[in-house]
Write an enzyme that holds these catalytic residues in place. Structure first.
Site, PDB file in Angstrom:
ATOM      1  N   GLY A  14      71.398 -69.853  -2.158  1.00 57.95           N
ATOM      2  CA  GLY A  14      69.729 -69.406  -2.078  1.00 57.95           C
ATOM      3  C   GLY A  14      69.139 -69.926  -1.105  1.00 57.95           C
ATOM      4  N   THR A  15      69.729 -70.425   0.108  1.00 58.57           N
ATOM      5  CA  THR A  15      69.287 -70.737   1.266  1.00 58.57           C
ATOM      6  C   THR A  15      68.196 -69.817   1.911  1.00 58.57           C
ATOM      7  OG1 THR A  15      70.721 -70.955   2.994  1.00 58.57           O
ATOM      8  CG2 THR A  15      70.685 -72.863   1.634  1.00 58.57           C
ATOM      9  N   ASN A  16      68.876 -68.657   1.867  1.00 60.09           N
ATOM     10  CA  ASN A  16      68.002 -67.632   2.550  1.00 60.09           C
ATOM     11  C   ASN A  16      66.753 -67.451   1.477  1.00 60.09           C
ATOM     12  OD1 ASN A  16      68.629 -66.059   4.989  1.00 60.09           O
ATOM     13  ND2 ASN A  16      70.872 -66.577   3.839  1.00 60.09           N
ATOM     14  N   MET A  88      77.054 -61.404  -4.272  1.00 61.52           N
ATOM     15  CA  MET A  88      78.379 -61.040  -4.174  1.00 61.52           C
ATOM     16  C   MET A  88      79.030 -59.804  -4.836  1.00 61.52           C
ATOM     17  SD  MET A  88      78.998 -63.109  -1.804  1.00 61.52           S
ATOM     18  CE  MET A  88      80.673 -63.156  -1.511  1.00 61.52           C
ATOM     19  N   LYS A  89      78.142 -58.783  -5.288  1.00 54.03           N
ATOM     20  CA  LYS A  89      78.432 -57.699  -6.149  1.00 54.03           C
ATOM     21  C   LYS A  89      78.215 -56.482  -5.211  1.00 54.03           C
ATOM     22  CE  LYS A  89      80.657 -59.188  -9.898  1.00 54.03           C
ATOM     23  NZ  LYS A  89      81.690 -58.664 -10.318  1.00 54.03           N
ATOM     24  N   ILE A  90      79.035 -55.494  -5.498  1.00 57.00           N
ATOM     25  CA  ILE A  90      78.398 -54.128  -5.163  1.00 57.00           C
ATOM     26  C   ILE A  90      77.425 -53.740  -5.884  1.00 57.00           C
ATOM     27  CG2 ILE A  90      79.362 -51.826  -4.618  1.00 57.00           C
ATOM     28  CD1 ILE A  90      80.684 -53.557  -2.970  1.00 57.00           C
ATOM     29  N   LEU A  91      76.399 -53.061  -5.498  1.00 57.16           N
ATOM     30  CA  LEU A  91      75.216 -52.584  -6.346  1.00 57.16           C
ATOM     31  C   LEU A  91      75.531 -51.011  -6.799  1.00 57.16           C
ATOM     32  CD1 LEU A  91      71.917 -53.165  -4.296  1.00 57.16           C
ATOM     33  CD2 LEU A  91      72.641 -54.640  -6.327  1.00 57.16           C
ATOM     34  N   ASN A 105      69.890 -56.016   3.077  1.00 59.06           N
ATOM     35  CA  ASN A 105      70.749 -57.068   3.067  1.00 59.06           C
ATOM     36  C   ASN A 105      70.932 -58.089   4.495  1.00 59.06           C
ATOM     37  OD1 ASN A 105      73.168 -58.552   1.913  1.00 59.06           O
ATOM     38  ND2 ASN A 105      74.584 -57.194   3.179  1.00 59.06           N
ATOM     39  N   HIS A 107      73.762 -60.020   6.640  1.00 55.07           N
ATOM     40  CA  HIS A 107      75.231 -60.119   6.810  1.00 55.07           C
ATOM     41  C   HIS A 107      75.464 -61.201   8.202  1.00 55.07           C
ATOM     42  CE1 HIS A 107      79.334 -59.219   6.040  1.00 55.07           C
ATOM     43  NE2 HIS A 107      79.402 -59.138   7.506  1.00 55.07           N
TER      44      HIS A 107
HETATM   45  C1  GRF Z   1      74.260 -65.939   3.871  1.00 58.65           C
HETATM   46  O1  GRF Z   1      75.166 -66.263   5.154  1.00 58.65           O
HETATM   47  C2  GRF Z   1      74.390 -64.372   4.221  1.00 58.65           C
HETATM   48  O2  GRF Z   1      74.671 -63.774   5.644  1.00 58.65           O
HETATM   49  C3  GRF Z   1      75.615 -63.705   3.459  1.00 58.65           C
HETATM   50  O3  GRF Z   1      75.810 -64.899   2.399  1.00 58.65           O
HETATM   51  C4  GRF Z   1      75.057 -65.912   2.635  1.00 58.65           C
HETATM   52  C5  GRF Z   1      74.057 -66.553   1.511  1.00 58.65           C
HETATM   53  O4  GRF Z   1      73.738 -67.730   1.879  1.00 58.65           O
HETATM   54  N1  GRF Z   1      75.355 -62.473   3.043  1.00 58.65           N
HETATM   55  P1  GRF Z   1      72.617 -68.505   0.928  1.00 58.65           P
HETATM   56  O5  GRF Z   1      72.916 -68.284  -0.299  1.00 58.65           O
HETATM   57  O6  GRF Z   1      71.242 -67.748   1.163  1.00 58.65           O
HETATM   58  O7  GRF Z   1      72.595 -69.873   1.132  1.00 58.65           O
END
Ligand code: GRF
Length: 193
Positions: A14-16, A88-91, A105, A107
């Protein structure tokens, strides 16, 4: 400025999510993180939601009614934008259709290169000289929708997965907020929210 409600979907660290929460404190940032959804009860990101007093829901994607429940939760919270951040799941297709052009999203590659999992090891194997991150709309295919923003960097010779991840994620923390700001500036998107 009246902020629109956003929901962040996570499965892990969850850093994003944390970055988007921090950015949303700025009065000129167009969204408020109203809700966090996780399919993983052990996701560290849940602690971030809790610490920031954001409502979170753990979903069990194996339950029969989960799609309907999930759509209802999003509607109940008047969500205008769904941000996937390490989900990590397909919506469900139904959700994507209901929230057409409102699901985005992030990526860790320069899409359309390196879709799917294990991105960093694939990049290393292919000896790429340049990489980065992409924020894109989510459609029914994996990591496939229209790109909103990309940020890139050149890769040194001596690098490993950790190095790639660190550099890429630093760019992600710039790219995701920028992509959201640019979306809300676009008239077409604003009309639909
Ligand atoms: C991110 O690097 C993103 O590109 C990918 O999953 C990672 C999630 O990182 N889809 P975090 O949980 O936000 O730290």
């Amino acid at each position: 400025m009246v902020k629109k409600n956003a929901c962040v979907f996570i499965s892990g660290k969850g850093t994003n999510l944390k970055n988007l929460i921090d950015k949303s404190r700025d009065s000129s940032f167009p969204i408020k993180i109203k809700l966090v959804i996780s399919n993983n009860i052990n996701a560290l990101g849940i602690k971030i939601a809790r610490k920031n007093s954001i409502t979170y829901k753990i979903i069990n994607t194996k339950l029969r009614n989960y799609e309907t429940n999930l759509i209802n939760i999003l509607k109940f919270n008047k969500i205008s934008l769904i941000c996937l951040a390490g989900y990590m799941k397909i919506l469900p297709k139904r959700l994507i259709r209901k929230f057409e052009n409102k699901v985005i999203n992030i990526h860790p590659s320069l899409l359309p290169k390196f879709k799917g999992l294990n991105t960093y090891s694939k990049i290393i194997k292919r000896r790429e000289v340049k990489t980065g991150c992409s924020v894109h709309f989510v459609n029914e295919k994996l990591d496939d929708g229209k790109i909103i923003i990309q940020k890139s960097f050149f890769i040194n010779q001596n690098y490993d997965e950790n190095y790639l991840k660190n550099r890429t994620q630093k760019l992600e923390y710039l790219a995701y907020p920028e992509a959201i700001i640019s979306l809300f500036r676009s008239k077409k998107f604003k009309k639909k929210t």
